[in-house]
Design an enzyme around this catalytic site. Structure first.
Site, short mmCIF file in Angstrom:
data_model
loop_
_atom_site.label_atom_id
_atom_site.label_comp_id
_atom_site.label_asym_id
_atom_site.label_seq_id
_atom_site.Cartn_x
_atom_site.Cartn_y
_atom_site.Cartn_z
CB SER A 48 -9.40 -4.61 -4.06
OG SER A 48 -8.15 -5.26 -3.90
CG ASP B 77 -2.88 -3.18 -9.54
OD1 ASP B 77 -2.56 -4.32 -9.12
OD2 ASP B 77 -4.04 -2.76 -9.54
CG HIS C 11 -6.33 -5.08 -8.18
ND1 HIS C 11 -5.37 -4.41 -7.45
CD2 HIS C 11 -7.27 -5.48 -7.30
CE1 HIS C 11 -5.72 -4.40 -6.17
NE2 HIS C 11 -6.87 -5.06 -6.05
#
Length: 378
Positions: free
Chosen positions: A107, A352, A355
């Site tokens: 990702s 998160d 990312h």
């Protein structure tokens, strides 16, 4: 005798010699090391924002999700011994005109591609032409004005693998076989950016020639860790490109550290709003080892390609591990979900800290990517 502006034969000879010498110095000058440097304040706004670019995964569109601060947007990476120009969308599109640029990996590969698409949109907007799979795992965009194609291939191990599921709590990796999801398209790929690493930290069983080689965090096989396994997976991927690919530029984005402080689901897991200063945080331990493995495998792949006489496949490392380490402020944190504190601050909140917000620090990865592609084409 009057003076003349025309150079004498001796002056012409010296001038030619000087030009030749300067050309040789320039040709032999070591390439810029973008890995070493510091983040410095910038007054220049990003090329895009969360409303002008529609290719951002919602969970990384931090401003649209309610992140209140904006300071994390106004920093630029300054290498220690050279200059890093700002991203030139038109120049980048000229470099990749009539080419297929593929991001292969996890990702974070998708995160970097979505940043790149937003940055190039300042010159020409991409059009989504293919979508398959949930969570943006397989996508393809076209920029018709330059006949340029951009793809994301979900392949978190790069090699053939079976991801863990509700029925089986471990991954299976077959280290001697590239994942055909991307490898089958190699003849059509002109630039490949590999980005992988975090999935290798999970529980897994490893196979070589269909025989169990060992495992990581399991009970029934020999524990062999993941550093060597990560290296083997990279080698298999690189060898596959060298053996099957045509004229291909291969770039590895190195491992980027996460920034969890305490439990992942607690308020403040990654709540910093400014970068670490130079020397305040050191790349070490697992983060440095994963970076080292990646950089070394790139160099080995470059040597193997030369030994095989394949000069059409060229390798570079996009070494962003240190610059990523210094940006704890660049993650979505709780803003992976929309307006997480609209009803007050609870005890638990998803974070998160892996990312990157878009726009955000990862845009600098693509400034360097542009320079590396220029280097490979020179």
């Amino acid at each position: 005798m009057g003076s003349s502006n025309n150079p004498s034969p001796i002056e012409e000879h010296l001038s030619d010699h000087t030009d030749h010498f300067l050309a040789e110095v320039s040709r032999k000058a070591p390439p810029c090391d973008y890995a070493e440097g510091e983040w410095v304040p910038s007054e220049t706004a990003p090329l895009y924002n969360g409303t002008t670019c529609d290719t951002i995964k919602p969970g990384q569109n931090c401003m649209a999700r309610g992140r209140p601060d904006r300071g994390f947007l106004f920093w630029r990476w300054r290498p220690s011994r050279c200059e890093l120009p700002g991203f030139d969308p038109a120049a980048f599109l000229e470099l990749v005109a009539n080419k297929h640029v593929a991001f292969v990996g996890d990702s974070l590969a998708r995160n970097q591609l979505e940043s790149l698409l937003c940055m190039t949109a300042a010159a020409a907007r991409p059009r989504l032409v293919y979508a398959d799979g949930e969570d943006n795992k397989f996508r393809r965009w076209r920029i018709a004005s330059h006949n340029a194609t951009f793809s994301i291939y979900w392949s978190p191990f790069l090699v053939r693998g079976v991801e863990k599921s509700a029925e089986r709590n471990f991954n299976e990796l077959f280290l001697d076989s590239a994942n055909e999801i991307w490898a089958a398209d190699l003849k059509d790929l002109d630039v490949i950016i590999f980005s992988a690493g975090h999935w290798f930290l999970h529980t897994a069983v490893y196979y070589q020639n269909d025989v169990v080689l060992g495992c990581h965090y399991c009970e029934n096989h020999t524990e062999i860790g993941f550093y060597g396994v990560f290296g083997r997976a990279l080698q298999t991927a690189f060898d596959t490109v060298t053996e099957r690919g045509g004229k291909t530029d291969v770039i590895l984005t190195t491992f980027t550290p996460a920034h969890f402080e305490g439990d992942w689901d607690r308020v403040g897991a990654c709540a910093r709003t400014t970068p670490f200063r130079e020397g305040e945080k050191v790349l070490e331990g697992m983060n440095e080892e994963m970076r080292r493995v990646g950089v070394e495998r790139v160099e080995e792949a470059r040597v193997r390609a030369r030994e095989l006489g394949n000069l059409e496949v060229r390798f570079e490392a996009l070494d962003v591990s240190k610059m990523a380490l210094l940006r704890p402020d660049g993650h979505p944190g709780p803003y992976m979900n929309p307006y997480p504190f609209a009803n007050g601050v609870g005890e638990r909140v998803q974070n998160d800290c892996v990312h990157w917000c878009l726009p955000g620090p990862i845009d600098a990865w693509n400034e360097i990517l542009l320079e590396l592609i220029k280097r490979l084409r020179s």
